[in-house]
Design an enzyme around this catalytic site. Structure first.
Site, mmCIF file in Angstrom:
data_model
loop_
_atom_site.group_PDB
_atom_site.id
_atom_site.type_symbol
_atom_site.label_atom_id
_atom_site.label_comp_id
_atom_site.label_asym_id
_atom_site.label_seq_id
_atom_site.Cartn_x
_atom_site.Cartn_y
_atom_site.Cartn_z
ATOM 1 N NE ARG A 67 36.152 28.152 39.387
ATOM 2 C CZ ARG A 67 36.293 29.133 38.559
ATOM 3 N NH1 ARG A 67 35.983 28.613 37.438
ATOM 4 N NH2 ARG A 67 36.397 30.453 38.738
ATOM 5 C CD GLU A 104 42.173 45.633 35.230
ATOM 6 O OE1 GLU A 104 43.353 46.173 34.869
ATOM 7 O OE2 GLU A 104 42.274 44.345 35.113
#
Length: 183
Positions: A67, A104
């Protein structure tokens, strides 16, 4: 540098759709496609960013996949600057430099062409993406800009998800500007 009025910020926020439980349960996804297909809102955003950076002597706008490509290419055109894509590993042809960042569970990597700044040492580069969350990708992108001998003038984001604290990872390396903040 210019900032938006509360009314302009509200207009941009109302043009962004929330998608609950995407991409996984418990996540409230900020979908910017509804801003992109709203010509008035997209124009407001791009005019604001062009005004903010018009006098900053930007040589290149670097956009983070994917984006950041949309905002970055449009802004580079308005500023008369070059556009540099920062992509996921293995997506760019030619010689690249890479930077890993923590996820993560594990690591990911982004790349940029080694000659992205056309051998202009000290090139003034604006980094842009749609949002900053935990800051790992943005931090890695600023490090790539530096590794290519560029100077990151500012890291700019449409949205800062402030509750995730990503800005703190980037601020030691570059000034951070977020058009909108979401707590």
């Amino acid at each position: 540098m210019k900032t938006l009025s509360p009314q302009e910020k509200a207009r941009l926020l109302e043009s962004i759709r929330d998608i609950p439980d995407f991409p996984k349960p418990g996540i409230l996804f900020k979908d910017i496609t509804t801003l992109l297909n709203d010509a008035e809102a997209f124009g407001l955003l791009m005019n604001h960013l062009a005004d903010r950076y018009r006098d900053a002597d930007i040589d290149f706008v670097a956009g983070i996949e994917s984006r950041g490509f949309i905002f970055g290419a449009a802004l580079a055109d308005r500023l008369g600057a070059g556009f540099v894509p920062i992509r996921k590993k293995g997506k760019l042809p030619g010689t690249t430099i890479a930077e890993k960042y923590a996820l993560e569970y594990g690591f990911d990597e982004i790349e940029m062409h080694i000659d992205a700044f056309r051998e202009k040492e000290g090139a003034r580069v604006l980094l842009i993406d749609d949002l900053i969350a935990t800051g790992g990708t943005a931090e890695a992108a600023v490090k790539l800009i530096r590794a290519a001998k560029g100077s990151c003038v500012e890291a700019c984001f449409l949205i800062d998800l402030t509750f995730l604290g990503g800005r703190k990872k980037v601020e030691p390396l570059a000034s951070v500007y977020a058009v909108l903040e979401v707590a």
